[in-house]
Scaffold this motif. Structure first.
Motif, mmCIF file in Angstrom:
data_model
loop_
_atom_site.group_PDB
_atom_site.id
_atom_site.type_symbol
_atom_site.label_atom_id
_atom_site.label_comp_id
_atom_site.label_asym_id
_atom_site.label_seq_id
_atom_site.Cartn_x
_atom_site.Cartn_y
_atom_site.Cartn_z
ATOM 1 N N VAL A 102 0.847 -1.190 0.000
ATOM 2 C CA VAL A 102 0.000 0.000 0.000
ATOM 3 C C VAL A 102 0.880 1.236 0.000
ATOM 4 O O VAL A 102 1.705 1.428 0.902
ATOM 5 C CB VAL A 102 -0.946 0.030 1.213
ATOM 6 N N ILE A 103 0.707 2.049 -1.024
ATOM 7 C CA ILE A 103 1.459 3.303 -1.140
ATOM 8 C C ILE A 103 0.470 4.452 -0.998
ATOM 9 O O ILE A 103 -0.520 4.518 -1.725
ATOM 10 C CB ILE A 103 2.195 3.373 -2.490
ATOM 11 N N GLU A 104 0.738 5.336 -0.053
ATOM 12 C CA GLU A 104 -0.131 6.480 0.189
ATOM 13 C C GLU A 104 0.372 7.707 -0.572
ATOM 14 O O GLU A 104 1.475 8.186 -0.301
ATOM 15 C CB GLU A 104 -0.191 6.803 1.678
ATOM 16 N N ASP A 105 -0.420 8.182 -1.508
ATOM 17 C CA ASP A 105 -0.164 9.474 -2.121
ATOM 18 C C ASP A 105 -0.752 10.507 -1.157
ATOM 19 O O ASP A 105 -1.957 10.757 -1.147
ATOM 20 C CB ASP A 105 -0.828 9.550 -3.492
ATOM 21 N N ALA A 106 0.115 11.065 -0.327
ATOM 22 C CA ALA A 106 -0.307 11.987 0.730
ATOM 23 C C ALA A 106 0.059 13.427 0.395
ATOM 24 O O ALA A 106 0.260 14.253 1.290
ATOM 25 C CB ALA A 106 0.318 11.573 2.060
ATOM 26 N N CYS A 107 0.106 13.725 -0.913
ATOM 27 C CA CYS A 107 0.484 15.076 -1.355
ATOM 28 C C CYS A 107 -0.439 16.150 -0.788
ATOM 29 O O CYS A 107 -0.010 17.284 -0.574
ATOM 30 C CB CYS A 107 0.448 15.151 -2.874
ATOM 31 N N HIS A 108 -1.706 15.794 -0.569
ATOM 32 C CA HIS A 108 -2.672 16.757 -0.041
ATOM 33 C C HIS A 108 -2.714 16.757 1.481
ATOM 34 O O HIS A 108 -3.476 17.528 2.058
ATOM 35 C CB HIS A 108 -4.081 16.403 -0.529
ATOM 36 N N ALA A 109 -1.917 15.906 2.126
ATOM 37 C CA ALA A 109 -2.281 15.525 3.493
ATOM 38 C C ALA A 109 -1.194 15.619 4.563
ATOM 39 O O ALA A 109 -1.191 14.815 5.488
ATOM 40 C CB ALA A 109 -2.838 14.111 3.453
ATOM 41 N N PRO A 110 -0.275 16.573 4.525
ATOM 42 C CA PRO A 110 0.687 16.639 5.633
ATOM 43 C C PRO A 110 -0.013 16.974 6.947
ATOM 44 O O PRO A 110 -0.794 17.922 7.027
ATOM 45 C CB PRO A 110 1.644 17.761 5.206
ATOM 46 N N LEU A 111 0.240 16.162 7.971
ATOM 47 C CA LEU A 111 -0.344 16.258 9.323
ATOM 48 C C LEU A 111 -1.810 15.835 9.384
ATOM 49 O O LEU A 111 -2.407 15.847 10.456
ATOM 50 C CB LEU A 111 -0.181 17.651 9.936
ATOM 51 N N SER A 112 -2.431 15.463 8.263
ATOM 52 C CA SER A 112 -3.777 14.902 8.310
ATOM 53 C C SER A 112 -3.734 13.536 8.997
ATOM 54 O O SER A 112 -2.689 12.877 9.037
ATOM 55 C CB SER A 112 -4.348 14.738 6.902
ATOM 56 N N GLU A 113 -4.898 13.118 9.519
ATOM 57 C CA GLU A 113 -4.924 11.898 10.313
ATOM 58 C C GLU A 113 -6.062 10.960 9.925
ATOM 59 O O GLU A 113 -7.091 11.396 9.390
ATOM 60 C CB GLU A 113 -5.056 12.241 11.801
ATOM 61 N N PHE A 114 -5.864 9.686 10.189
ATOM 62 C CA PHE A 114 -6.906 8.660 10.164
ATOM 63 C C PHE A 114 -6.888 8.031 11.547
ATOM 64 O O PHE A 114 -5.934 7.354 11.916
ATOM 65 C CB PHE A 114 -6.616 7.611 9.094
ATOM 66 N N GLY A 115 -7.939 8.271 12.328
ATOM 67 C CA GLY A 115 -7.866 7.915 13.741
ATOM 68 C C GLY A 115 -6.812 8.780 14.394
ATOM 69 O O GLY A 115 -6.826 10.008 14.276
ATOM 70 N N GLY A 123 0.268 3.057 5.487
ATOM 71 C CA GLY A 123 0.592 2.016 4.516
ATOM 72 C C GLY A 123 2.064 1.640 4.599
ATOM 73 O O GLY A 123 2.761 1.939 5.570
ATOM 74 N N ASP A 124 2.559 0.996 3.543
ATOM 75 C CA ASP A 124 3.976 0.624 3.509
ATOM 76 C C ASP A 124 4.870 1.831 3.259
ATOM 77 O O ASP A 124 5.979 1.916 3.788
ATOM 78 C CB ASP A 124 4.211 -0.419 2.404
ATOM 79 N N ILE A 125 4.373 2.769 2.439
ATOM 80 C CA ILE A 125 5.153 3.953 2.059
ATOM 81 C C ILE A 125 4.202 5.142 1.947
ATOM 82 O O ILE A 125 3.077 5.007 1.456
ATOM 83 C CB ILE A 125 5.870 3.748 0.708
ATOM 84 N N GLY A 126 4.663 6.309 2.379
ATOM 85 C CA GLY A 126 3.921 7.550 2.180
ATOM 86 C C GLY A 126 4.716 8.501 1.307
ATOM 87 O O GLY A 126 5.938 8.615 1.449
ATOM 88 N N CYS A 127 4.035 9.175 0.382
ATOM 89 C CA CYS A 127 4.688 10.091 -0.558
ATOM 90 C C CYS A 127 4.089 11.488 -0.415
ATOM 91 O O CYS A 127 2.861 11.637 -0.439
ATOM 92 C CB CYS A 127 4.521 9.598 -1.989
#
Length: 330
Positions: A102-115, A123-127
């Motif tokens: 699982v690769i997370e495209d977190a370009c929109h999401a610095p400091l955003s949270e799930f739980g 996931g395995d990797i965050g980008c």
């Protein structure tokens, strides 16, 4: 964490690090920036498009992911749209069941949270992206994060030409020789951008707090517009509030565009996040249908969102949007 020249490089190295190669398949969203999907093609793998959930939730529909999995599937790329999380529990459980990365495209999401977990760390990797319009900007730049030591070492090696010693070590006299043991890339972040990023990081939390106030003001001001859907309106998790998208009900691409032209005439700049990737010429040979992504792509307007936006300006934007809806009979 490995700093990189941009997030496209991060996605590319992430896929390479988890072993994606020729003829493999990677499940991807279409409602994203094209780099999310292009990174799969860089490795001669095949992107398999998945629709988003609905107009209120613009992240991958977890019910549609499992039917797309087969023996060729190697990974899932999720994109946390606007800073709001995909259902990472369901996606991680599915990935574990089928032994997928699982690769997370977190370009929109610095400091955003799930739980209570930060997006990009689940996931395995965050980008991450540090492009000029992101929450953190170094004008151009990216970051890859992982808790897997093997992935970290692979990415660090491939970031700099496959060389066994770092430029920093050689410049400090800690290493005078090196070997090249892999076909790597020139994906390093330069020192000037890194210095900008360090300063930007210190400002991030405060910026997000102000953006959340702007979002609440938007929601209040738009509450009387029955033809406007505010995606993620009921979200309770912390979000970067990267953008503020709305989706028009009972609309069409022509009506949406006319409303955008009207807003532009009133000095209000808008955008569209995003044209659906599967419709681009380079990908439309797949001839697939993603009805939710297609409707959203045709009827979404991204309204201004930044921390210095005032309540008066938000009211002006919302009033002019209301006027436009009346003019175009929606």
């Amino acid at each position: 964490a490995v700093s990189l020249s941009n997030c496209t490089a991060s996605l590319h190295l992430a896929l390479k690090a988890v072993g994606v190669g020729k003829s493999d398949e990677v499940i991807v969203p279409s409602l994203t920036f094209v780099a999310t999907v292009n990174s799969v093609r860089y490795l001669n793998a095949k992107p398999i498009f998945c629709d988003v959930t609905n107009c209120n939730d613009l992240t991958l529909d977890t019910k549609l992911i499992e039917p797309l999995i087969n023996e060729k599937t190697k990974a899932i790329i999720v994109m946390h749209y606007a800073g709001y999380s995909c259902d990472m529990k369901k996606i991680n459980d599915m990935a574990k069941k089928y032994d997928l990365s699982v690769i997370e495209d977190a370009c929109h999401a610095p400091l955003s949270e799930f739980g209570n977990k930060k997006l990009g760390s689940i996931g395995d990797i965050g980008c991450f992206s540090f492009f000029s319009n992101k929450n953190i900007s170094t004008a151009e730049g990216g970051m890859l994060v992982t808790d897997n030591a093997d992935i970290f070492e692979k990415v660090k090696l491939n970031r700099s030409h496959g060389m066994t010693s770092l430029s920093y070590d050689r410049s400090r006299g800690h290493s005078t020789s090196y070997d090249v043991i892999e076909f790597g890339y020139n994906y390093r972040m330069d020192d000037l951008r890194a210095s900008l990023g360090i300063v930007q990081l210190k400002k991030l939390e405060g910026d997000i707090q102000v953006r959340s106030k702007v979002r609440r003001k938007y929601i209040k001001s738009l509450s009387g517009l029955s033809k406007v859907i505010i995606p993620f309106k009921a979200n309770i998790n912390k979000s970067s509030n990267y953008i503020f998208p709305i989706v028009l009900k009972d609309s069409s691409v022509n009506i949406r565009d006319q409303i955008r032209f009207y807003l532009d005439s009133k000095g209000i700049q808008t955008s569209v996040h995003y044209p659906a990737v599967h419709r681009f010429s380079i990908y439309n040979s797949n001839k697939i249908k993603l009805p939710v992504s297609e409707y959203v792509s045709d009827n979404l307007i991204t309204l201004p969102m930044y921390s210095s936006l005032t309540n008066l300006e938000v009211d002006y934007i919302c009033n002019e949007l209301s006027n436009a809806l009346k003019i175009y009979h929606i």
